[in-house]
Scaffold this active site. Structure first.
Site, short mmCIF file in Angstrom:
data_model
loop_
_atom_site.label_atom_id
_atom_site.label_comp_id
_atom_site.label_asym_id
_atom_site.label_seq_id
_atom_site.Cartn_x
_atom_site.Cartn_y
_atom_site.Cartn_z
N ASP A 200 10.66 3.68 -5.74
CA ASP A 200 12.06 3.45 -5.41
C ASP A 200 12.40 3.84 -3.98
OD1 ASP A 200 11.84 3.23 -8.19
OD2 ASP A 200 13.93 3.76 -8.49
N ARG B 194 17.40 18.90 -9.39
CA ARG B 194 18.28 18.02 -8.63
C ARG B 194 19.35 18.76 -7.81
NH1 ARG B 194 14.36 15.07 -8.76
NH2 ARG B 194 14.34 13.11 -9.91
N SER C 192 8.11 5.52 -14.80
CA SER C 192 8.85 6.28 -13.79
C SER C 192 8.62 7.75 -14.08
CB SER C 192 10.34 5.95 -13.88
OG SER C 192 11.08 6.77 -13.00
N ASP D 204 20.58 11.23 -12.80
CA ASP D 204 20.34 11.84 -11.49
C ASP D 204 21.39 11.46 -10.45
OD1 ASP D 204 18.19 13.35 -12.21
OD2 ASP D 204 16.68 11.92 -11.54
#
Length: 406
Positions: free
Chosen positions: A15, A95, A176, A124
């Site tokens: 990504d 995160r 992913s 996220d």
């Protein structure tokens, strides 16, 4: 006139590699790629080289491992926070730390924008952007997955091929993944069908249970005020300690879960998570707390732990409520010093023995043998008082039945 600057949360994966090239195509701005090392198994020199080759004007590599463990993982361990009884919050914890550092880089570089690779369907995006809003509301956010023309990772693979961007993913192996010191997650591809069992080649940090050793491993973990400090009597720094538990747990197939969870945005998702060292620590810490916490505190802590887990999962790390719960948790951990012996065997991490200087367990009181400290006749009065409301209710019902018969 100076160009605008965009700070990109960059990993070198599918990504963010596409996003870097896409930003260069669509924005007249300098791109500052920021890769946060939170313990993922990456070649950071290669990632830096790839960032420049893909069009970055600057690449910043940040080693956040120690801060991640001490300021994020340890508080979650002390809280005993688990989302929906399964998920140990590996991605969720990392995160806010990464987003905090993105803000710091943006402020230092004079950047007005932060870009990230989170999708419009995931959690996220909320975690990144909530943190940015909490720390610097003046920064604008670019979320390509919500605005660009691509609709799938297959589209990204085609774009990468067209622009000759090297990637590890393929159409056949398109999971992913997110990895850090605490865990690795696997989503997407054939895992999107919850009826399809995950294959053994998904595993990265741990062995499949069937391939784990036939002999158990016993290890002892020392805690000081709820924080793990040593393995088998050997004091270790936070990162090294967690890495050692990951190796031990991984060899014995500990900590792999395959779950369907409720995302914050409203949909369910299926993921496979490997958390070998984290599973050992959470189970050991729970066993220690059962020795040192009274029942009322333990119950209230459990309720707050669930709330804490939801806050972390929902990206609300930088909130007064999370800080307040942390303060409560710190009080509960004042006597959480001791040692727990763990048995690792065929995917299980079981606490088989525990000791603590402040243990509330008293063999003198609990024994089934003869004792001189507990008068069993005292239980009669206790039972009469604790069951009084039930007794009165039964009496009233009996009276009502007699009235009806008359």
């Amino acid at each position: 006139m100076a160009k605008d600057k965009i700070v990109l949360a960059y990993s070198g994966g599918l990504d963010t590699s596409i996003i870097l090239a896409w930003l260069k195509e669509n924005y007249s701005a300098e791109i500052i790629a920021v890769d946060a090392n939170v313990g993922q198994d990456d070649d950071f020199k290669a990632i830096e080289k790839k960032a420049y080759a893909t069009g970055a004007d600057k690449c910043v590599i940040l080693d956040l491992r120690n801060e991640f463990v001490t300021d994020y993982i340890w508080p979650v361990v002390k809280a005993g926070a688990v989302y929906e009884d399964d998920y140990l919050l590996g991605t969720s914890m990392a995160r806010p730390l990464i987003a905090q550092k993105l803000v710091e880089v943006a402020q230092r570089e004079g950047a007005k924008f932060i870009a990230h690779g989170a999708t419009g369907k995931g959690n996220d995006q909320v975690r990144f952007e909530s943190t940015i809003h909490a720390l610097d509301p003046s920064i604008k956010i670019i979320a390509p997955w919500r605005i660009w023309e691509f609709r799938s990772r297959e589209d990204l693979l085609a774009y990468a091929k067209k622009h000759r961007i090297p990637l590890a993913q393929s159409a056949k192996k398109i999971w992913s993944r997110d990895q850090n010191l605490w865990h690795i997650s696997h989503e997407g591809g054939n895992l999107e069908d919850p009826w399809e069992m995950h294959p053994d080649n998904v595993h990265v940090m741990s062995k499949p249970v069937e391939k784990a050793p036939d002999k158990p491993l016993f290890i002892e973990i020392d805690f000081v005020k709820g924080v793990p400090v040593a393995i088998d009597g050997k004091k270790m720094k936070p990162v090294a300690l967690l890495e050692e538990l990951n190796r031990a747990g991984g060899r014995h197939g500990v900590g792999t879960i395959d779950i369907v969870e409720n995302r914050l945005v409203g949909m369910k998702s299926r993921g496979v998570y490997e958390t070998p060292g984290g599973t050992i620590l959470m189970n050991a810490h729970k066993a220690l707390e059962k020795l040192v916490l009274d029942r009322e505190t333990l119950y209230e802590k459990g309720a707050l732990a669930r709330r804490y887990a939801q806050l972390v999962y929902d990206g609300r790390w930088f909130t007064p409520l999370r800080e307040a719960i942390d303060a409560f948790m710190d009080v509960t951990q004042q006597e959480a010093t001791g040692t727990v012996r763990m048995e690792l065997y065929k995917g299980n991490a079981l606490a088989v023995a525990a000791k603590a200087p402040a243990s509330l367990y008293s063999e003198e009181f609990a024994t089934f043998g003869e004792d001189e400290v507990y008068n069993q006749k005292d239980a009669e009065g206790f039972i009469n008082l604790s069951s009084l409301s039930m007794k009165i209710r039964a009496i009233q019902r009996q009276k009502a039945k007699r009235r009806v018969k008359k």
